[in-house]
Motif scaffolding. Structure first.
Motif, short mmCIF file in Angstrom:
data_model
loop_
_atom_site.label_atom_id
_atom_site.label_comp_id
_atom_site.label_asym_id
_atom_site.label_seq_id
_atom_site.Cartn_x
_atom_site.Cartn_y
_atom_site.Cartn_z
N GLU A 106 0.80 -1.39 -0.03
CA GLU A 106 -0.09 0.00 0.14
C GLU A 106 0.99 1.24 0.17
OE1 GLU A 106 -3.89 0.51 2.09
OE2 GLU A 106 -3.19 -1.03 3.04
N GLY A 107 1.96 1.17 0.71
CA GLY A 107 2.93 2.32 0.81
C GLY A 107 3.29 2.91 -0.54
N ILE A 108 3.38 1.85 -1.46
CA ILE A 108 3.74 2.06 -3.06
C ILE A 108 2.88 2.80 -3.92
CG2 ILE A 108 5.05 1.18 -5.00
CD1 ILE A 108 6.50 -0.62 -3.11
N ILE A 109 1.57 1.76 -3.81
CA ILE A 109 0.49 2.17 -4.72
C ILE A 109 -0.36 3.13 -4.37
CG2 ILE A 109 0.68 -0.38 -5.55
CD1 ILE A 109 -2.03 -0.83 -3.74
N VAL A 110 -0.58 3.46 -3.18
CA VAL A 110 -1.39 4.54 -2.59
C VAL A 110 -0.92 5.88 -2.90
CG1 VAL A 110 -2.54 5.58 -0.91
CG2 VAL A 110 -2.54 3.24 -0.69
N LEU B 279 4.46 -12.61 -5.42
CA LEU B 279 3.10 -12.12 -5.38
C LEU B 279 2.86 -10.82 -5.45
CD1 LEU B 279 -0.01 -12.90 -4.80
CD2 LEU B 279 0.66 -13.10 -2.35
N LYS B 280 3.92 -9.82 -4.63
CA LYS B 280 3.89 -8.45 -4.56
C LYS B 280 4.09 -7.96 -6.09
CE LYS B 280 5.42 -8.29 0.11
NZ LYS B 280 6.62 -7.87 0.99
N GLN B 281 4.90 -8.48 -6.75
CA GLN B 281 5.21 -8.14 -8.08
C GLN B 281 3.72 -8.05 -8.95
OE1 GLN B 281 8.58 -10.21 -10.14
NE2 GLN B 281 7.95 -9.24 -12.04
N VAL B 282 3.11 -9.40 -8.78
CA VAL B 282 1.96 -9.43 -9.68
C VAL B 282 0.79 -8.32 -9.24
CG1 VAL B 282 0.06 -11.18 -9.77
CG2 VAL B 282 2.34 -12.36 -9.89
N LEU B 283 0.75 -8.03 -7.95
CA LEU B 283 -0.18 -7.34 -7.45
C LEU B 283 0.15 -5.83 -7.82
CD1 LEU B 283 -0.87 -8.69 -3.91
CD2 LEU B 283 -2.56 -8.86 -6.00
N ILE B 284 1.29 -5.56 -7.70
CA ILE B 284 1.87 -4.20 -8.27
C ILE B 284 1.89 -4.01 -9.84
CG2 ILE B 284 4.01 -2.79 -8.40
CD1 ILE B 284 4.89 -3.77 -5.81
#
Length: 631
Positions: A497-501, A528-533
């Motif tokens: 969230e700290g990156i995408i928000v 998994l984080k790479q996929v979501l990002i």
């Protein structure tokens, strides 16, 4: 094809309705005054002197019969008989006499000594009916009927009706009209069905041709069974008999072959053997019929034994065989067999009613109900074939879709394999030289002026960018999922969230997250984080005015579902299908590697990704992974 089938159904239903109406009308006309002629008499043999000898014969030679009853049984040695009836003394104008059932080949009708009707059958057929007018001047006179036959039956087996001639004419005409109309309907269907099936496959075409042959033979049987044809077209009586026998001989093996094609398809030797036996017997029977015809019906009694008695036994065996196998298929859940068996039992029930009436009326009843049983049975056959045709069409459509899907997957797999090989080769052959070049550029940049340092910095940045692309290639070729751990979905999403928000806020949008704390799956945290990002970053880049992204997750049937939904510009259906293909991207400057890597990582984690999108409404991405239970 479908349009022709609908027209056939409409035509058939209308014809059946008309037949039922005319049949009921004809039977309603049967209500005539039978008291006008209370009785009549019969005399066996032909006395010397012809009609004069008959008139002069004493009353001892005559056998009295109540009107409406059948004649006494014919003595074996007798081949002729005379019928006498007396007309009422007062007869209204335009009256007539109608005798529906007369067993004889040759018939002469006299009113007094005047010949008013003469009919001769030079073929083995003894079902006749007679209608002739009488006038007021004939009141009180005697009517004489001379009967001659070479067959076993002789006499009258119906009531002698006296009524208005026009009313009796309607009964005479409408009596067999339903048979003729039904026969014409079957013949019409026999012609139309092949026309509509020219473009079918060979297997389907054979079934439709069989239906056409069944309709052709049944139409011929219905028409040639009608006594109206023999009474009004006597010169063609021999042809009608031949057509009836040929049609029946062709109908039976064709019905067995149709049953074999629809339900059996060569699996049971008994049905195939019985069908071959029927074909040989029918061929032999038709050959015998032609021999008998060419010899002026010299072998009629022998031919009658094989065409009636033996063929009747074969028919009964055929029906028992078909019913038995139908019940077997019904037990297996075959819906076509249920339809076939139901209508076949309807035919059997109708035929049984006819037999009951036949024996209850001293074997003088004219079979009627079996015709409507045949109509229902033919409808069932067409329904079964239509249903089978629809099922085959559905199978072909599904097969085409599956073939297209697997072809697409095969092409995608080939592309993936090619890209994977290329990625491994590039990583091995290019990455190391790039790193060496980058090191030398850094050394040179440390010893040059500021202006050249700027150029060196740009070169180093481009080398770093190339290195990132090569790293993406490596990730695509072989996702590193060696370190698999139990992942808390809520925790992993909170960490990014700290990156995408801030990124969403920078593009004028916002993100809402609704993920419970008890969802776990097994995988690699960084991947998994790479996929979501990657997915969320794509949603952010698709923002329009007031962009929103909603992320939520839940567990269902041992699966963890993660939904990422935006209200961006959306994706066209044609583009949606190509997502994840090598080098395909909806972005102007996109390479397509991001989604390729995303697909490979999800696949490596035994997951599944699905896209749902509408243009200018938004896109929803659904991720599905196997769920695990954590104590």
């Amino acid at each position: 094809m479908k349009r022709i089938s609908r027209e056939l159904w409409k035509t058939m239903l209308v014809m059946i309705f008309c037949c039922g109406f005319m049949s009921s009308h004809a039977y309603a006309d049967d209500k005539v005054d039978l008291k006008a002629i209370p009785d009549w008499s019969i005399m066996w043999g032909d006395p010397p002197g012809g009609l004069e000898g008959v008139i002069a014969a004493s009353s001892n030679h005559w056998i009295k019969v109540i009107n409406g009853e059948s004649s006494p049984k014919k003595p074996k040695e007798v081949s002729s008989a005379w019928i006498r009836l007396q007309l009422p003394s007062h007869i209204p104008k335009d009256y007539g006499i109608y005798i529906e059932g007369i067993h004889t080949q040759n018939l002469w009708v006299y009113i007094g000594d005047r010949l008013v009707r003469e009919t001769e059958f030079n073929f083995p057929y003894d079902k006749q009916r007679s209608l002739f007018p009488i006038g007021s001047e004939d009141g009180g006179k005697d009517v004489y009927l001379k009967l001659e036959t070479k067959m076993d039956r002789l006499g009258i087996h119906s009531a002698i009706k006296l009524d208005n001639y026009t009313s009796l004419m309607q009964t005479f005409v409408f009596q067999d009209l339903p048979d003729i109309i039904l026969g014409c309907v079957f013949l019409f269907m026999a012609v139309m069905i092949p026309i509509g099936s020219f473009f079918l496959r060979k297997v389907q075409f054979i079934s439709w041709v069989l239906i056409s042959v069944l309709n052709l033979t049944l139409g011929t049987i219905f028409i040639t069974y009608s006594a109206f044809m023999y009474a009004n077209f006597t010169n063609y009586g021999g042809l009608y008999i031949a057509l009836f026998d040929i049609s029946l001989a062709v109908f039976l093996p064709t019905l067995t072959y149709y049953f074999e094609k629809i339900f059996d398809d060569g699996k049971y030797n008994l049905i195939r053997w019985f069908r071959k036996f029927q074909v040989m017997y029918s061929f032999s029977l038709i050959t015998f019929m032609l021999v008998n015809l060419l010899n002026d019906y010299r072998f009629s009694k022998v031919y009658s034994f094989f065409s009636v008695n033996v063929l009747g036994i074969i028919m009964i065996s055929q029906f028992i065989l078909m019913i038995g196998f139908s019940l077997k298929f019904v037990r297996k859940g075959n819906k076509e067999a249920v339809i076939f068996s139901s209508c076949f039992f309807l035919l059997a029930f109708m035929s049984t009613l006819d037999l009951i009436y036949y024996f209850a009326s001293s074997q003088n009843y004219k079979f009627f109900f079996w015709k409507w049983g045949v109509v229902g049975f033919i409808i069932a056959i067409i329904v079964v074939l239509g249903r089978r045709f629809a099922i085959n069409q559905e199978h072909m459509i599904n097969y085409s879709k599956e073939l297209e899907f697997y072809n697409h997957q095969l092409q995608l797999s080939d592309k993936m394999e090619m890209i994977s090989s290329l990625a491994a080769s590039v990583a091995h052959e290019v990455r190391n030289p790039l790193q060496v070049t980058r090191g030398f550029l850094q050394l040179i940049a440390a010893r040059t002026d500021d202006k050249n340092k700027e150029y060196m910095g740009i070169a180093i940045e481009e080398l770093d960018r190339a290195s990132v692309i090569i790293t993406d290639f490596l990730t695509f070729a072989k996702p590193q999922l060696d370190d698999l751990v139990d992942l808390n979905v809520s925790k992993e999403i909170n960490q990014i969230e700290g990156i995408i928000v801030p990124l969403a806020t920078l593009h004028g949008g916002r993100i809402t997250v609704s993920v419970p704390n008890d969802l776990y799956l097994r995988g690699n945290a960084s991947k998994l984080k790479q996929v979501l990002i990657n997915i969320i970053k794509n949603s952010i880049e698709a923002f329009q005015v007031d962009g929103q992204i909603h992320i939520w997750a839940y567990a269902k049937q041992e699966k963890v579902y993660i939904h990422i939904k935006d209200n961006g510009e959306g994706i066209e259906p044609a583009q949606l299908i190509k997502l994840g293909e090598p080098y395909y991207s909806t972005k102007t400057k996109g390479t397509g590697l991001g989604l390729m890597i995303t697909f490979r990582i999800i696949e490596a984690m035994q997951g599944h990704i699905e896209f749902q999108s509408q243009r200018y409404i938004g896109t929803e991405v659904i991720l599905c992974f196997p769920s695990i239970a954590v104590k």
